[in-house]
Design a protein around this motif. Structure first.
Motif, short mmCIF file in Angstrom:
data_model
loop_
_atom_site.label_atom_id
_atom_site.label_comp_id
_atom_site.label_asym_id
_atom_site.label_seq_id
_atom_site.Cartn_x
_atom_site.Cartn_y
_atom_site.Cartn_z
N HIS A 77 0.83 -1.21 0.00
CA HIS A 77 0.00 0.00 0.00
C HIS A 77 0.86 1.26 0.00
O HIS A 77 2.06 1.22 0.31
N MET A 78 0.23 2.34 -0.33
CA MET A 78 0.87 3.64 -0.39
C MET A 78 0.79 4.31 0.99
O MET A 78 -0.29 4.35 1.59
N LYS A 79 1.90 4.81 1.47
CA LYS A 79 1.91 5.61 2.71
C LYS A 79 2.29 7.03 2.31
O LYS A 79 3.41 7.28 1.87
N ILE A 80 1.35 7.94 2.45
CA ILE A 80 1.58 9.31 2.03
C ILE A 80 2.40 10.07 3.08
O ILE A 80 2.06 10.07 4.26
N ASN A 81 3.47 10.69 2.62
CA ASN A 81 4.30 11.51 3.49
C ASN A 81 3.90 12.99 3.42
O ASN A 81 3.96 13.70 4.43
N HIS A 82 3.52 13.42 2.21
CA HIS A 82 3.18 14.84 2.04
C HIS A 82 2.24 14.99 0.85
O HIS A 82 2.37 14.30 -0.16
N ILE A 83 1.29 15.89 1.01
CA ILE A 83 0.35 16.21 -0.07
C ILE A 83 0.51 17.68 -0.43
O ILE A 83 0.51 18.55 0.42
N ASN A 84 0.66 17.94 -1.74
CA ASN A 84 0.79 19.32 -2.18
C ASN A 84 -0.24 19.61 -3.27
O ASN A 84 -0.35 18.86 -4.21
#
Length: 212
Positions: free
Chosen positions: A205-212
């Motif tokens: 799965h994807m683990k999001i570190n930062h959203i811009n």
């Protein structure tokens, strides 16, 4: 136009359902039903849904649901009706294991339910995402179907061929994979993600570190 909400997951199907409905209804907001007991949304992170809502420019409500679930859903839908909502729009494509459509059951006698993707040909539907320049990436894939993860890969012709080669439901209707949408014709700005790919016992799965 009737007042409608989109039952939003942040994935490809709810996004296409919105696209197909924008000229048919007045889209008042997105609604995501979430457990009353706090739970991580691994395939569809809530923070990403909030970023999508901001990028699209449509309000978003997270509505808590608890046990008994059927009663809780009906009460939540009744509150939406009281707010003036006449239609629930979902990205449902077909029944799962022959079970009746859950939202239709819960909304019966309260509001209409519109399923603009219902029983669409799977390959033709995926081609619509590509042709309409939706930026869709896989957020989770199960090891039972994928020997190597497709997490982080964009939905394109090459990925569709991979799906065809392993003989799954091309739209992942049996939970083979999940997606998130980073851009579409109705986005006011594209979402950029910084993420890692993590491995669990049964899936990547994807683990999001930062959203811009």
């Amino acid at each position: 136009m009737k007042n409608a909400v989109v039952l939003w997951t942040g994935g490809k199907d709810s996004a296409m359902a919105l696209y197909e409905s924008m000229n048919k209804y007045k889209i008042v907001k997105f609604v995501t039903f979430v457990p009353a007991v706090k739970k991580d949304f691994i395939a569809h992170p809530l923070g990403l849904m909030e970023a999508q809502s901001a990028a699209i420019g449509i309000d978003h409500d997270f509505v808590k649901i608890g046990e008994p679930y059927a009663d809780s859903y009906r009460k939540a839908i009744a509150r939406l009706k009281d707010e003036g909502i006449e239609v629930l729009i979902t990205g449902d494509i077909s029944t799962i294991n022959g079970a009746p459509n859950w939202i239709r059951q819960c909304a019966e006698g309260l509001v209409e339910v519109d399923t603009p993707l219902w029983e669409h040909d799977r390959k033709q539907l995926l081609e619509k995402f590509i042709q309409r320049d939706f930026v869709v990436i896989c957020s989770l894939s199960y090891k039972a179907y994928f020997q190597s993860p497709v997490v982080g890969q964009r939905l394109n012709e090459e990925l569709v061929r991979k799906f065809e080669a392993i003989n799954i439901d091309l739209c992942g209707e049996n939970g083979e994979y999940h997606t998130c949408v980073l851009n579409a014709p109705f986005f006011k700005k594209k979402i950029e993600l910084d993420f890692d790919i993590l491995e669990a016992e049964d899936y990547f799965h994807m683990k999001i570190n930062h959203i811009n």
